[in-house]
Enzyme design. Structure first.
Site, PDB file in Angstrom:
ATOM      1  N   THR A  21      -4.034   7.308 -24.412  1.00  0.00           N
ATOM      2  CA  THR A  21      -5.386   7.101 -23.688  1.00  0.00           C
ATOM      3  C   THR A  21      -6.053   8.621 -23.349  1.00  0.00           C
ATOM      4  OG1 THR A  21      -5.012   5.255 -22.589  1.00  0.00           O
ATOM      5  CG2 THR A  21      -6.515   6.347 -21.629  1.00  0.00           C
ATOM      6  N   HIS A  37     -13.305   2.920 -21.933  1.00  0.00           N
ATOM      7  CA  HIS A  37     -12.341   2.196 -20.812  1.00  0.00           C
ATOM      8  C   HIS A  37     -12.808   1.156 -20.116  1.00  0.00           C
ATOM      9  CE1 HIS A  37      -8.572   4.160 -19.168  1.00  0.00           C
ATOM     10  NE2 HIS A  37      -8.974   2.923 -18.343  1.00  0.00           N
ATOM     11  N   GLY A  68     -14.214  -2.957 -25.309  1.00  0.00           N
ATOM     12  CA  GLY A  68     -15.420  -2.894 -24.203  1.00  0.00           C
ATOM     13  C   GLY A  68     -16.435  -3.669 -24.134  1.00  0.00           C
ATOM     14  N   GLY A  99      -9.957  -6.730 -22.671  1.00  0.00           N
ATOM     15  CA  GLY A  99      -9.110  -6.270 -21.527  1.00  0.00           C
ATOM     16  C   GLY A  99      -9.422  -7.277 -20.558  1.00  0.00           C
ATOM     17  N   ARG A 100     -10.569  -7.357 -19.949  1.00  0.00           N
ATOM     18  CA  ARG A 100     -10.678  -8.076 -18.790  1.00  0.00           C
ATOM     19  C   ARG A 100     -10.888  -9.748 -19.128  1.00  0.00           C
ATOM     20  NH1 ARG A 100     -15.122  -4.194 -16.477  1.00  0.00           N
ATOM     21  NH2 ARG A 100     -15.143  -3.609 -18.653  1.00  0.00           N
TER      22      ARG A 100
HETATM   23  C1  LIG Z   1      -6.991  -3.970 -14.862  1.00  0.00           C
HETATM   24  C2  LIG Z   1      -7.376  -2.892 -15.957  1.00  0.00           C
HETATM   25  C3  LIG Z   1      -6.162  -2.076 -16.176  1.00  0.00           C
HETATM   26  C4  LIG Z   1      -6.480  -1.153 -17.294  1.00  0.00           C
HETATM   27  N1  LIG Z   1      -5.625   0.088 -17.353  1.00  0.00           N
HETATM   28  C5  LIG Z   1      -5.747   0.915 -18.453  1.00  0.00           C
HETATM   29  C6  LIG Z   1      -4.736   1.837 -18.657  1.00  0.00           C
HETATM   30  O1  LIG Z   1      -3.729   1.867 -17.763  1.00  0.00           O
HETATM   31  N2  LIG Z   1      -5.009   2.594 -19.873  1.00  0.00           N
HETATM   32  C7  LIG Z   1      -6.051   2.616 -20.339  1.00  0.00           C
HETATM   33  O2  LIG Z   1      -6.115   3.089 -21.572  1.00  0.00           O
HETATM   34  N3  LIG Z   1      -7.031   1.447 -20.402  1.00  0.00           N
HETATM   35  C8  LIG Z   1      -6.817   0.645 -19.272  1.00  0.00           C
HETATM   36  N4  LIG Z   1      -8.005  -0.313 -18.960  1.00  0.00           N
HETATM   37  C9  LIG Z   1      -8.887  -0.358 -19.965  1.00  0.00           C
HETATM   38  C10 LIG Z   1      -8.809  -1.329 -21.126  1.00  0.00           C
HETATM   39  O3  LIG Z   1      -7.564  -0.984 -22.027  1.00  0.00           O
HETATM   40  C11 LIG Z   1     -10.026  -1.385 -22.042  1.00  0.00           C
HETATM   41  O4  LIG Z   1     -10.426  -0.327 -22.598  1.00  0.00           O
HETATM   42  C12 LIG Z   1     -11.110  -1.942 -21.343  1.00  0.00           C
HETATM   43  O5  LIG Z   1     -10.745  -3.039 -20.326  1.00  0.00           O
HETATM   44  C13 LIG Z   1     -11.741  -2.881 -22.490  1.00  0.00           C
HETATM   45  O6  LIG Z   1     -12.950  -3.512 -21.968  1.00  0.00           O
HETATM   46  P1  LIG Z   1     -12.967  -5.068 -21.504  1.00  0.00           P
HETATM   47  O7  LIG Z   1     -12.331  -5.264 -20.196  1.00  0.00           O
HETATM   48  O8  LIG Z   1     -14.691  -5.426 -21.313  1.00  0.00           O
HETATM   49  O9  LIG Z   1     -12.584  -5.742 -22.761  1.00  0.00           O
HETATM   50  C14 LIG Z   1      -7.751  -1.310 -17.932  1.00  0.00           C
HETATM   51  C15 LIG Z   1      -8.627  -2.172 -17.781  1.00  0.00           C
HETATM   52  C16 LIG Z   1      -8.387  -3.017 -16.831  1.00  0.00           C
HETATM   53  C17 LIG Z   1      -9.420  -4.237 -16.663  1.00  0.00           C
END
Ligand SMILES: Cc1cc2nc3c(=O)[nH]c(=O)nc-3n(C[C@H](O)[C@H](O)[C@H](O)COP(=O)(O)O)c2cc1C
Length: 239
Positions: free
Chosen positions: A35, A131, A163, A185-186
């Protein structure tokens, strides 16, 4: 095909940096995802307002504990500033490549310039990501910069994106713009909260079936065919 990528951030503790890579290798991870957009945690006002707690993480086993660190501010923010190294730079990427044979992907690229630097640095792939919009207000939506990144990379390494992907049609658009894969992610977290493992499966099945339907309705029997059909599909209007 199922495989796991190891999500990696530079820790302040230098010995832990290489230990984590070795653990990822010995546990069968297929790639390291570094990251690069989180030298510090963005200001997440909801976390501060809700006094977001984090598990006690004196060591990685702490993840199994349900005890939380009670901080007046966001516990996550405190954890990131205590444990992560904010000085990450291109020379660290060189070092990381030198200690592992696993492919290295950079997550958090949002400009053609950085994508070009990543190619020059010899990484194996990049993830166009802001992110999930959780780091910096006004950072561009990944879908809006995807095309220029894909253009500059011009096939040298795979470009992935994440994203805001919530529908199979969203995934189709990213593939049409040249992404090799879309990450989520979410949505899986929502599925998990609603119905546990079954909820996660359901989310993935929904996205898959929506993508398949979109492919059928645009005349794309395979993912490879999406490239040319993408032009007939309404893509986001970008100023
Ligand atoms: C609860 C949560 C924890 C996350 N933790 C990290 C992390 O530790 N490292 C990272 O690179 N991205 C992290 N992310 C970002 C996700 O990897 C990703 O980039 C993002 O959630 C994608 O967007 P979306 O949630 O709209 O699909 C996190 C996202 C969420 C929702």
């Amino acid at each position: 095909m199922l495989f796991a990528f190891f999500s990696y951030m530079f820790t302040k503790d230098e010995t832990l940096r290489s230990k984590l890579v070795k653990r990822a290798e010995s546990n069968g991870f297929k790639a390291i995802v570094l990251t690069v957009d989180t030298p510090k945690l963005g200001r997440r006002e909801a976390d501060v307002k809700n006094k977001l707690g984090t598990p006690k993480l004196s060591n990685l086993e702490g993840l199994l504990s349900v005890d939380t660190d009670k901080k007046s501010d966001s516990g996550l923010q405190a954890f990131v500033s205590e444990s992560k190294d904010a000085s990450l730079s291109w020379k660290d990427i060189e070092w990381l490549k030198s200690i592992t044979k696993l492919p290295l992907l950079l997550k958090g690229i949002l400009t053609a310039e950085d994508a070009q630097r990543a190619v020059d640095a010899g990484v194996s792939g990049i993830i166009v990501s802001n992110h999930g919009g959780r780091q910096l207000d006004y950072s561009p939506a990944p879908i809006s910069v995807l095309e220029e990144v894909v253009d500059v990379v011009s096939g040298a390494i795979p470009v992935l994106v994440d994203g805001g992907f919530r529908r199979g049609t969203d995934i189709f658009k990213a593939l049409a713009l040249g992404a090799k894969a879309v990450m989520i992610g979410r949505p899986v977290v929502f599925g998990l909260a609603a119905k546990g493992e079954q909820g996660v499966r359901k989310v993935i099945e929904m996205l898959n079936s929506e993508l398949e339907l979109t492919m059928t309705l645009t005349g794309c029997p395979t993912i490879k065919d999406i490239g040319t059909a993408g032009a007939m599909f309404e893509l986001p209007v970008i100023d």
